[in-house]
Scaffold this active site. Structure first.
Site, PDB file in Angstrom:
ATOM      1  CD  GLN A 168      -8.105 146.774 -81.447  1.00 59.47           C
ATOM      2  OE1 GLN A 168      -8.409 147.030 -82.615  1.00 59.47           O
ATOM      3  NE2 GLN A 168      -7.954 145.531 -81.002  1.00 59.47           N
TER       4      GLN A 168
ATOM      5  CB  CYS B  34      -3.959 145.589 -87.414  1.00 59.19           C
ATOM      6  SG  CYS B  34      -4.596 146.156 -89.007  1.00 59.19           S
TER       7      CYS B  34
END
Length: 730
Positions: free
Chosen positions: A423, A454
């Site tokens: 990622q 995030c």
């Protein structure tokens, strides 16, 4: 004392006796066992041990609640009055229903460790931070005091006269700290420990200053793990800006051309709209001139107000090329942009999405990319418990193209991870394209995921993470560039939007296939929610219906019942487990078996021991490796202590946010594992890795490990304010 274990109908039986318990002077006899499989054995063990034989597990384990703790305390039973108070508090709560016989007095502290002096695990830093020059000087001095690793391992220094480390082995051995004493896990697995005399367990594989080799184990040992993923020459070229990227520059240039073309189209559309508005206004003016002066004056005022209200607001916007273009607010915010396809980007892609390797995303258990805690040893442990898909920790694109070894270490893959992804996070198309090209060239991954979920400010303030949800054009550029340079599939991880009241992910999901994605994962919370409140699986269902690609749901999965309930409700292809795996890594086995497992305290302690062994194998068995392993173990314990054994519960399943009342475990070790004090976590690490250094300090990194977002525990067990800025899930 003498204890009998009835192992009838259990099957193959193994009795595990810890080495630390062999010094006790009593015995335990295992009887009623099929002697053709395991003969009756008598072994010297601790007299206070207890026996656990759980169905359907086929391994009979002896639970040593004393051998790991020489300072065992027997916890006093609460009085009847205290039990009544605890019962009333439990009945008023809507959280976890713990069986009454395990409740402890309300407000009682979990101080199970020996009394420690104040500040035993904290260090106050009063001096000013060092300058870069001072840091470099201190680093060089520390290198002179360190011993040469090659000399400790093979007896020869590979650097020769250029070596900056000490070659005085006798002085090093005289000043070396006491060893941990247990056998070296690396030597037991591989037959050779590359750390040699530097190993904290070197007594098991050294004679004098010679590091032993077991040729039989070496012949069948797995290949050596890579020290660095990216070659040293490539890292050198990258740092000197001499590395030649083959695809990223062309991809970035093509995307900028597309943006310029779209900007020009928006400009022309605005110009045409303005001309039409001017012509209409002129017509209205000519008609109004035929009316009387009084009426015309009123009409003129009205017309002026309408023109001002309908006027197009002009503002400036900066493109990826760094130049400012003048665009209308309506066109940039509300008007749909011209469609962009691979044919209009004029780039030669390595492989189109339909030509890449296909991954079966249906009915899989997916371990989420967990910042800090989703390290290789933990992923390896989860694979043993049945996780199908694993993903490395979130790596920042800028750090990857800077060839930082610490960032590239996040992309390391264990051989047991048969379906593994990386990622990456960023907001600049050029940087992400270069990072993706480097990953494609040097890393061993099956897919690459773009982090668009995030929620922490450190990431979103740079326009990355969940900030991309408000900039779909930027997300499109990142995904298209990744898909153009990667030969493996591209996925993306989202949240439902910035605000749970105005989610917008359903407008992005239908476009992801055209942008080059082969699958999408969505966390059922917004950016502002972080990890508070419940995940919105109703909204996930809406997104699933609009998704043309496999859809993986994430949020509040803490049991196999939750996994199947949410999957059936939303219709997702698979489920992703994040914090639930930190509380109980065996959740993947429970999901596959559709069963609840009551894991005993001894099994959980052996799970921690296995994690420590994997950590020493990954980070090293020298002093630095032991320190790193301890740090990550404590970070995990900050989540693991929240697990409440199901044998203590009256109802199932429990929810992740449910708070248990104060309770005792079924043995001292189980009570210790449930402690919420940092000092107790440190004590558990000392059972596995020996005593901590005098200057040791620890503070949990992730604030989502606690039930409340306002306080957390420090190393001394006191409460401290929390800003809830960090997150566990990438």
């Amino acid at each position: 004392g003498r204890m009998e274990v009835d192992a009838t109908n259990v099957g193959d039986v193994a009795v595990t006796v810890p080495s630390a318990a062999l010094d006790a002077g009593n015995s335990v006899t295992v009887t009623s066992v099929d002697t053709t499989t395991v003969p009756t054995a008598t072994t010297a063990v601790d007299t206070a041990s207890s026996v656990v034989a759980d169905e359907p597990r086929r391994l009979v384990k002896i639970d040593w609640s004393d051998y790991a703790r020489s300072d065992r305390q027997t916890y006093p039973q609460p009085s009847e009055e205290q039990m009544n108070v605890a019962r009333e508090a439990r009945d008023r709560s809507e959280d976890v229903k713990v069986d009454m016989k395990y409740l402890r007095p309300v407000g009682a502290l979990m101080n199970f460790h020996r009394p420690e002096p104040a500040g035993a695990y904290t260090t106050e830093v009063t001096q000013k931070p060092l300058s870069k020059r001072q840091q470099r000087k201190r680093r060089n001095e520390a290198q002179k005091n360190k011993v040469c690793r090659g000399l400790c391992s093979t007896g020869q220094c590979e650097r020769g006269p250029k070596c900056k480390f000490s070659h005085d082995l006798e002085a090093y051995l005289r000043n070396k700290e006491p060893e941990l004493g247990t056998p070296c896990y690396i030597y037991d697995v591989r037959g050779f420990c590359p750390y040699g005399l530097m190993c904290q367990y070197s007594n098991s594989h050294t004679v004098g200053t010679k590091n032993l080799r077991n040729e039989e184990k070496l012949a069948v040992a797995p290949p050596d793990p890579k020290v660095h993923i990216i070659p040293s020459q490539a890292a050198y070229d990258i740092n000197r800006r001499n590395y030649k990227f083959k695809y990223a520059p062309a991809v970035n240039a093509a995307w900028n051309q597309v943006l310029n073309k779209a900007s020009q189209q928006q400009k022309s559309a605005v110009t045409n709209n303005n001309k039409e508005e001017e012509e209409e206004q002129e017509k209205q003016t000519e008609e109004e001139e035929t009316v009387t002066t009084t009426t015309a004056a009123g009409d003129d005022e009205k017309t002026t107000n309408e023109a001002q209200a309908g006027a197009t607001v002009i503002k400036k916007r900066r493109t990826d090329l760094g130049e400012e273009v003048t665009v209308p607010a309506a066109a940039s915010d509300t008007t749909e942009s011209p469609a962009i396809t691979y044919d209009t980007m004029y780039m030669e892609t390595r492989l189109r999405p339909e030509e890449k390797k296909r991954i079966d995303w249906q009915d899989k258990t997916y371990l989420a990319p967990l910042t800090t805690l989703g390290n290789l040893p933990f992923r390896r442990l989860c694979k043993e418990y049945g996780a199908d898909i694993t993903c490395g920790e979130m790596a920042m694109g800028q750090n990857l193209i800077s060839a930082q070894n610490s960032e590239w270490a996040l992309l390391k893959r264990h051989p047991s991870e048969d379906l593994f992804g990386a990622q990456i996070c960023g907001s600049n198309v050029e940087i992400i394209a270069k990072a993706a090209e480097l990953i494609d060239e040097y890393a061993d991954v099956d897919f690459v995921d773009l982090n668009s979920g995030c929620p922490i400010d450190l990431v979103t303030q740079r326009g990355a993470g969940s900030a991309l949800l408000d900039r779909p054009r930027k997300m499109e550029g990142l995904l298209r560039s990744m898909s153009a340079v990667l030969r493996c599939p591209v996925t993306v991880k989202l949240r439902i939007g910035k605000d749970e009241k105005k989610p917008n992910a359903h407008t992005i999901v239908p476009l992801l296939r055209d942008w080059g994605c082969c699958a999408v994962t969505m966390h059922g919370r917004s950016r502002l929610q972080r990890y508070s409140k419940d995940a919105n699986w109703d909204y996930l269902k809406q997104c699933v219906e609009a998704s043309p690609i496999p859809f993986i749901g994430n949020g509040d999965i803490y049991s196999w019942q939750h996994a199947y309930e949410f999957k059936a409700h939303a219709g997702t292809s698979s489920v992703m487990v994040a914090r639930g795996a930190l509380f109980k890594p065996w959740i993947f086995k429970e999901i596959k078996d559709r069963a609840d497992y009551d894991i005993s305290s001894s099994e959980r302690f052996e799970m921690l021991r296995k994690f420590v062994n994997y950590g020493l194998y990954h980070w090293g068995s020298d002093k630095q490796g032991v320190s790193t392993t301890r740090e990550f173990l404590l970070q995990w314990l900050s989540f693991l202590h929240r697990y409440v054994p199901i044998g203590l519960l009256e109802t199932l399943p429990t929810r992740m946010k449910d708070r248990p009342p104060a309770f005792f475990g079924r043995d001292d070790l189980e009570t210790l594992l449930a402690s919420n004090l940092v000092a107790d976590w440190v004590r558990i690490s000392e059972m596995l890795l020996g005593p901590v250094p005098p200057e040791f300090s620890f503070t949990p990194k992730h604030k989502s490990n606690a039930y409340t977002p306002t306080t957390t525990t420090t190393a001394t067990g006191t409460a401290a304010p929390v800003d809830n800025e960090t997150q566990a899930e990438g």
